[in-house]
Scaffold this motif. Structure first.
Motif, PDB file in Angstrom:
ATOM      1  N   MET A   1       0.842  -1.181   0.000  1.00  0.00           N
ATOM      2  CA  MET A   1       0.000   0.000   0.000  1.00  0.00           C
ATOM      3  C   MET A   1       0.884   1.240   0.000  1.00  0.00           C
ATOM      4  O   MET A   1       1.769   1.381   0.835  1.00  0.00           O
ATOM      5  CB  MET A   1      -0.908   0.000   1.230  1.00  0.00           C
ATOM      6  N   SER A   2       0.673   2.133  -0.968  1.00  0.00           N
ATOM      7  CA  SER A   2       1.470   3.343  -1.056  1.00  0.00           C
ATOM      8  C   SER A   2       1.041   4.333   0.022  1.00  0.00           C
ATOM      9  O   SER A   2      -0.027   4.222   0.615  1.00  0.00           O
ATOM     10  CB  SER A   2       1.295   3.972  -2.441  1.00  0.00           C
ATOM     11  N   SER A   3       1.913   5.311   0.265  1.00  0.00           N
ATOM     12  CA  SER A   3       1.605   6.335   1.262  1.00  0.00           C
ATOM     13  C   SER A   3       0.490   7.227   0.752  1.00  0.00           C
ATOM     14  O   SER A   3       0.305   7.399  -0.458  1.00  0.00           O
ATOM     15  CB  SER A   3       2.850   7.171   1.549  1.00  0.00           C
ATOM     16  N   PRO A   4      -0.292   7.828   1.669  1.00  0.00           N
ATOM     17  CA  PRO A   4      -1.346   8.729   1.228  1.00  0.00           C
ATOM     18  C   PRO A   4      -0.768   9.959   0.536  1.00  0.00           C
ATOM     19  O   PRO A   4       0.358  10.388   0.826  1.00  0.00           O
ATOM     20  CB  PRO A   4      -2.058   9.100   2.527  1.00  0.00           C
ATOM     21  N   GLU A   5      -1.541  10.500  -0.369  1.00  0.00           N
ATOM     22  CA  GLU A   5      -1.148  11.707  -1.104  1.00  0.00           C
ATOM     23  C   GLU A   5      -1.589  12.931  -0.313  1.00  0.00           C
ATOM     24  O   GLU A   5      -2.766  13.086   0.017  1.00  0.00           O
ATOM     25  CB  GLU A   5      -1.809  11.704  -2.480  1.00  0.00           C
ATOM     26  N   ALA A   6      -0.638  13.806   0.012  1.00  0.00           N
ATOM     27  CA  ALA A   6      -0.960  15.049   0.717  1.00  0.00           C
ATOM     28  C   ALA A   6      -1.203  16.154  -0.301  1.00  0.00           C
ATOM     29  O   ALA A   6      -0.457  16.289  -1.274  1.00  0.00           O
ATOM     30  CB  ALA A   6       0.184  15.438   1.650  1.00  0.00           C
ATOM     31  N   ARG A   7      -2.270  16.931  -0.085  1.00  0.00           N
ATOM     32  CA  ARG A   7      -2.589  18.002  -1.005  1.00  0.00           C
ATOM     33  C   ARG A   7      -3.422  19.052  -0.281  1.00  0.00           C
ATOM     34  O   ARG A   7      -3.869  18.855   0.855  1.00  0.00           O
ATOM     35  CB  ARG A   7      -3.358  17.481  -2.208  1.00  0.00           C
ATOM     36  N   PHE A   8      -3.616  20.196  -0.947  1.00  0.00           N
ATOM     37  CA  PHE A   8      -4.471  21.242  -0.412  1.00  0.00           C
ATOM     38  C   PHE A   8      -5.616  21.496  -1.384  1.00  0.00           C
ATOM     39  O   PHE A   8      -5.425  21.474  -2.605  1.00  0.00           O
ATOM     40  CB  PHE A   8      -3.693  22.554  -0.215  1.00  0.00           C
ATOM     41  N   LEU A   9      -6.809  21.715  -0.837  1.00  0.00           N
ATOM     42  CA  LEU A   9      -7.938  22.172  -1.633  1.00  0.00           C
ATOM     43  C   LEU A   9      -8.116  23.659  -1.384  1.00  0.00           C
ATOM     44  O   LEU A   9      -8.192  24.108  -0.235  1.00  0.00           O
ATOM     45  CB  LEU A   9      -9.217  21.428  -1.253  1.00  0.00           C
ATOM     46  N   ALA A  10      -8.167  24.425  -2.470  1.00  0.00           N
ATOM     47  CA  ALA A  10      -8.357  25.870  -2.351  1.00  0.00           C
ATOM     48  C   ALA A  10      -9.846  26.159  -2.202  1.00  0.00           C
ATOM     49  O   ALA A  10     -10.623  26.023  -3.149  1.00  0.00           O
ATOM     50  CB  ALA A  10      -7.789  26.576  -3.579  1.00  0.00           C
ATOM     51  N   LEU A  11     -10.251  26.554  -0.992  1.00  0.00           N
ATOM     52  CA  LEU A  11     -11.642  26.843  -0.706  1.00  0.00           C
ATOM     53  C   LEU A  11     -11.763  28.266  -0.169  1.00  0.00           C
ATOM     54  O   LEU A  11     -10.776  28.994  -0.097  1.00  0.00           O
ATOM     55  CB  LEU A  11     -12.195  25.838   0.320  1.00  0.00           C
ATOM     56  N   SER A  12     -12.970  28.658   0.209  1.00  0.00           N
ATOM     57  CA  SER A  12     -13.148  29.986   0.771  1.00  0.00           C
ATOM     58  C   SER A  12     -12.388  30.087   2.086  1.00  0.00           C
ATOM     59  O   SER A  12     -12.264  29.106   2.828  1.00  0.00           O
ATOM     60  CB  SER A  12     -14.638  30.273   1.001  1.00  0.00           C
ATOM     61  N   GLN A  13     -11.857  31.255   2.357  1.00  0.00           N
ATOM     62  CA  GLN A  13     -11.072  31.516   3.560  1.00  0.00           C
ATOM     63  C   GLN A  13      -9.841  30.630   3.657  1.00  0.00           C
ATOM     64  O   GLN A  13      -9.471  30.149   4.737  1.00  0.00           O
ATOM     65  CB  GLN A  13     -11.931  31.348   4.828  1.00  0.00           C
ATOM     66  N   GLY A  14      -9.193  30.370   2.523  1.00  0.00           N
ATOM     67  CA  GLY A  14      -7.927  29.660   2.568  1.00  0.00           C
ATOM     68  C   GLY A  14      -7.990  28.228   2.091  1.00  0.00           C
ATOM     69  O   GLY A  14      -9.002  27.753   1.591  1.00  0.00           O
ATOM     70  N   LEU A  19      -5.519  14.444   2.994  1.00  0.00           N
ATOM     71  CA  LEU A  19      -4.799  13.217   2.682  1.00  0.00           C
ATOM     72  C   LEU A  19      -5.718  12.354   1.831  1.00  0.00           C
ATOM     73  O   LEU A  19      -6.893  12.164   2.176  1.00  0.00           O
ATOM     74  CB  LEU A  19      -4.407  12.463   3.952  1.00  0.00           C
ATOM     75  N   VAL A  20      -5.179  11.846   0.726  1.00  0.00           N
ATOM     76  CA  VAL A  20      -5.957  11.002  -0.170  1.00  0.00           C
ATOM     77  C   VAL A  20      -5.350   9.602  -0.154  1.00  0.00           C
ATOM     78  O   VAL A  20      -4.169   9.417  -0.470  1.00  0.00           O
ATOM     79  CB  VAL A  20      -5.966  11.551  -1.604  1.00  0.00           C
ATOM     80  N   TYR A  21      -6.148   8.632   0.225  1.00  0.00           N
ATOM     81  CA  TYR A  21      -5.739   7.229   0.210  1.00  0.00           C
ATOM     82  C   TYR A  21      -6.366   6.587  -1.018  1.00  0.00           C
ATOM     83  O   TYR A  21      -7.590   6.599  -1.175  1.00  0.00           O
ATOM     84  CB  TYR A  21      -6.223   6.502   1.468  1.00  0.00           C
ATOM     85  N   ARG A  22      -5.536   6.054  -1.891  1.00  0.00           N
ATOM     86  CA  ARG A  22      -6.028   5.483  -3.144  1.00  0.00           C
ATOM     87  C   ARG A  22      -5.860   3.965  -3.153  1.00  0.00           C
ATOM     88  O   ARG A  22      -4.913   3.434  -2.567  1.00  0.00           O
ATOM     89  CB  ARG A  22      -5.298   6.091  -4.342  1.00  0.00           C
ATOM     90  N   PRO A  23      -6.757   3.258  -3.844  1.00  0.00           N
ATOM     91  CA  PRO A  23      -6.619   1.804  -3.950  1.00  0.00           C
ATOM     92  C   PRO A  23      -5.328   1.426  -4.652  1.00  0.00           C
ATOM     93  O   PRO A  23      -4.880   2.123  -5.581  1.00  0.00           O
ATOM     94  CB  PRO A  23      -7.844   1.384  -4.769  1.00  0.00           C
ATOM     95  N   GLY A  24      -4.726   0.344  -4.209  1.00  0.00           N
ATOM     96  CA  GLY A  24      -3.515  -0.130  -4.864  1.00  0.00           C
ATOM     97  C   GLY A  24      -3.797  -0.601  -6.278  1.00  0.00           C
ATOM     98  O   GLY A  24      -2.989  -0.400  -7.185  1.00  0.00           O
ATOM     99  N   LEU A  25      -4.945  -1.223  -6.481  1.00  0.00           N
ATOM    100  CA  LEU A  25      -5.387  -1.668  -7.797  1.00  0.00           C
ATOM    101  C   LEU A  25      -6.710  -0.993  -8.103  1.00  0.00           C
ATOM    102  O   LEU A  25      -7.536  -0.774  -7.213  1.00  0.00           O
ATOM    103  CB  LEU A  25      -5.556  -3.194  -7.824  1.00  0.00           C
TER     104      LEU A  25
END
Length: 275
Positions: A1-14, A19-25
């Motif tokens: 299982m790969s590590s979760p993907e860290a990201r930011f969503l640009a929403l109101s007020q910042g 963290l996004v956990y994706r299926p291996g397959l």
């Protein structure tokens, strides 16, 4: 299982940290689930279990999005500037992102007060998302009262009578439109009022619900309040799968705790949604 993907969503007020956990397959059917975390320190206590469950769900073919609400975790903003409406908007935005990512309506996974947010966020949605509820808070008013009482009591040398006075003082401050500080958290009236007026009311359109709780002792039963609420949901046409597993209440233990039985029971419960 790969590590979760860290990201930011640009929403109101910042931006909101995710963290996004994706299926291996790639699964045969794309499925997503949004994690809605609990309130204040319960969020921190639950992080370990949330990570373990997210990895298990990803291994079972789910795309899991963990989103830190405004002013929480690594998201921008201050906790003291958060409002209940902002948190609802964040939850909806997380669902929209996950729906675009997977091409299907995601389920919502709430923990404690996160269940209140999840239930409110799906009102009016079509199709109605499935719900995974971990030890749901039924009454926001009762939860806020307990939160104020327990945190004030922890800071006072004299317990019961002093705690009542302190709680009343905090309520008066909120009523005057002032922020209060409880257990290291600054709470704005807009957040307290939104929480206080929230109830775990079933949506008008039926959906499937996995209701899981953790208990200790020989008898693993729902509380009377939870049992009554489950019957209310069922009477409204919802298919509610109730499971109680043995384990520690990890959201409030002094040390970080795990509950393996909850992880396995959750996988089984959401797996039933395909049937």
């Amino acid at each position: 299982m790969s590590s979760p993907e860290a990201r930011f969503l640009a929403l109101s007020q910042g931006r909101r940290f995710c963290l996004v956990y994706r299926p291996g397959l790639l699964p045969d059917v794309a499925r997503g689930i949004l994690y809605v975390h609990p309130f204040a320190e319960e969020m921190n206590k639950s992080r370990r279990m949330a990570a373990l469950q997210s990895r298990a769900l990803a291994a079972a073919g789910w795309t899991v999005l963990q989103l830190d609400l405004f002013g929480c975790g690594d998201s921008e903003g201050e906790f003291g500037g958060a409002s209940w409406k902002q948190w609802l908007d964040d939850t909806t935005a997380g669902m929209e992102w996950l729906r675009a990512e997977t091409g299907s309506m995601p389920a919502l996974w709430g923990v404690r007060t996160g269940c209140l947010l999840a239930v409110q966020a799906i009102r009016g949605m079509d199709p109605v998302p499935n719900l995974l509820l971990w030890k749901p808070v039924i009454s926001g008013k009762r939860y806020l009262q307990q939160f104020l009482r327990l945190n004030v009591a922890a800071q006072l040398s004299n317990a019961e009578s002093a705690a009542r006075v302190g709680t009343q003082q905090l309520r008066e401050q909120l009523g005057r439109g002032e922020q209060v500080e409880v257990g290291g958290y600054t709470i704005a009236p807009a957040l307290a009022l939104g929480l206080e007026t929230s109830e775990l009311v079933p949506p008008s359109m039926p959906t499937r619900v996995a209701w899981l709780e953790v208990a200790t002792g020989a008898t693993l039963d729902l509380s009377s309040a939870s049992s009554q609420q489950v019957e209310t949901w069922r009477a409204a046409g919802h298919r509610v799968d109730v499971r109680v597993v043995e384990g520690l209440p990890f959201w409030q233990t002094q040390e970080i705790a795990e509950c393996p039985a909850l992880i396995e029971s959750t996988l089984d419960a959401v797996g039933m949604w395909r049937q």
